[in-house]
Design a protein around this motif. Sequence first.
Motif: not given
Length: 279
Positions: A157-178
């Motif tokens: 959700r973006w607005s022109s009133a937001d401060p510039p250079r907002m930074a988000w991230f998505i993190a994926f874990d590595a799958r663990a198996v036997v």
Amino acid sequence: MTGNAPQRWQRAFSVEVRHAYLDDFGASAPLAWQLVELSPERFSELGLMYRVDNRSLSVFRSDGPGGDAAADLVFQLTATDPAFFGYTDIDFADLDSTLWFDSTLAPAADSDGDTARRLHMGATVSAADRAAREALPLLRSTTQHALPALVGFVRIRWSSADPPRMAWFIAFDARAVVWRYSVRGASGRSLVIRDADGQVDFEPATPALSPGNTDTVVLRSTAAIPFSQHSPRRFQLMEATPHGERVVIHRLPAASPSALADETVDGRDLTVAEIQVDL
């Protein structure tokens, strides 16, 4: 729409993809981005453009006059690596679910000093929600022939009133198996696997059926092991002799996320990575 941002543009926000499977900082995240809402025309009318590099999506805003504006920007994520779902730990709510990363639902900022804010704790899109989005005129044309590589959607959700250079991230874990090593040609040999770093143990070797009546033993890790792009594991195949253990293979091959199988062992349902070894 995409490309290099000219100097008269400033970064509105960025979304970085982090994946525990990728052990090389410069490695490309195995995901492709596609704008699905707003329409490309409306996106341009807002004075916005986006650029994708090897790890992130960046949206830029023109410094020119545009007035106050706000919009929900939705991007579709698809996997570009056929093995993505093999090495990625994704807990889907059901088989028809996709992931949904939403800035309006983002948790509180992490307290570890990271300047970027996590978009999620772990959310999925229900089949009903997915059907509702696919009913939108713009989405219908891009998703009616959606590939199985669909991972999910990101809404900012973006607005022109937001401060510039907002930074988000998505993190994926590595799958663990036997990890399950099948060692062929083991007739009459007492074999074990040792971890040179002393972190992982393996069950004792057990006989297994093998095509061609080849004498085969199976050795499984006692715990699930996360996948890694370049595995640091140093497992050694050892043989017990009257004079102590000797090394048969100094470094066994690592597991591949493309060789997964379901197995039931002592009443336990396991997902195992199969690794074939010939002596």
